[in-house]
Motif scaffolding. Sequence first.
Motif, PDB file in Angstrom:
ATOM      1  N   ARG A  17       0.838  -1.198   0.000  1.00  0.00           N
ATOM      2  CA  ARG A  17       0.000   0.000   0.000  1.00  0.00           C
ATOM      3  C   ARG A  17       0.876   1.252   0.000  1.00  0.00           C
ATOM      4  N   LEU A  21       1.034   4.217  -2.843  1.00  0.00           N
ATOM      5  CA  LEU A  21       0.747   5.616  -2.508  1.00  0.00           C
ATOM      6  C   LEU A  21       1.906   6.540  -2.877  1.00  0.00           C
ATOM      7  N   ARG A  25       0.352   9.365  -6.352  1.00  0.00           N
ATOM      8  CA  ARG A  25      -0.035  10.341  -5.327  1.00  0.00           C
ATOM      9  C   ARG A  25      -1.542  10.604  -5.373  1.00  0.00           C
ATOM     10  N   PRO A  26      -2.240  10.371  -4.260  1.00  0.00           N
ATOM     11  CA  PRO A  26      -3.692  10.597  -4.255  1.00  0.00           C
ATOM     12  C   PRO A  26      -4.047  12.057  -4.517  1.00  0.00           C
ATOM     13  N   ARG A  30      -9.673  11.888   0.926  1.00  0.00           N
ATOM     14  CA  ARG A  30      -9.988  10.570   1.493  1.00  0.00           C
ATOM     15  C   ARG A  30      -9.217   9.509   0.717  1.00  0.00           C
ATOM     16  N   VAL A  31      -8.203   8.967   1.349  1.00  0.00           N
ATOM     17  CA  VAL A  31      -7.309   8.003   0.712  1.00  0.00           C
ATOM     18  C   VAL A  31      -7.693   6.595   1.164  1.00  0.00           C
ATOM     19  N   TYR A  32      -7.828   5.688   0.202  1.00  0.00           N
ATOM     20  CA  TYR A  32      -8.193   4.300   0.493  1.00  0.00           C
ATOM     21  C   TYR A  32      -7.027   3.371   0.152  1.00  0.00           C
ATOM     22  N   CYS A  33      -6.906   2.955  -1.070  1.00  0.00           N
ATOM     23  CA  CYS A  33      -5.805   2.104  -1.530  1.00  0.00           C
ATOM     24  C   CYS A  33      -5.585   0.933  -0.561  1.00  0.00           C
ATOM     25  N   LEU A  89      -8.317   4.523  -5.117  1.00  0.00           N
ATOM     26  CA  LEU A  89      -7.174   5.255  -4.589  1.00  0.00           C
ATOM     27  C   LEU A  89      -7.631   6.356  -3.642  1.00  0.00           C
ATOM     28  N   SER A  90      -8.515   7.243  -4.108  1.00  0.00           N
ATOM     29  CA  SER A  90      -8.983   8.327  -3.253  1.00  0.00           C
ATOM     30  C   SER A  90     -10.307   8.873  -3.771  1.00  0.00           C
TER      31      SER A  90
END
Length: 140
Positions: A17, A21, A25-26, A30-33, A89-90
């Motif tokens: 992860r 990232l 780059r998100p 709100r970042v998930y990945c 991703l975001s």
Amino acid sequence: MAKNKWRVGAALQGNKRALLLRMFRPKFARVYCQSLTYAYGVGPDYKFPEDKLDLRITGVHRTDTTEALVCTVNGQTHRPDGRRFHITLSTDGAAPATAGDIDDARIEPVNPVLVSFLRCTREKLRPAKFEHNAQARAAA
């Protein structure tokens, strides 16, 4: 939501992860990945295609509200339900599942990134969250 519906997927481990990232780059806050869904809304007896998945990031899909890493899994581009394989991703606050509404014409190709051989997980679907199946965790 109907009873006995499950999500089958692969969770990204911390180092994979973190690598993704850094590479992608998100764009949104709100970042998930965190994971890839292999099959959604299936029964509890759904069988994994294999014990491990060969996952490759092949593109990025962006909208005004979401961002997804487009993937192939074991050489396939689409899940059994017909949706594109992706990792959210975001988002800008949109539901992470909306990142899966992928328009092929808007995919930005990237040199394939091998994420490689992730172990499958199985989770029972619940409103607003997933509950991990203890049997799947014990098998991991």
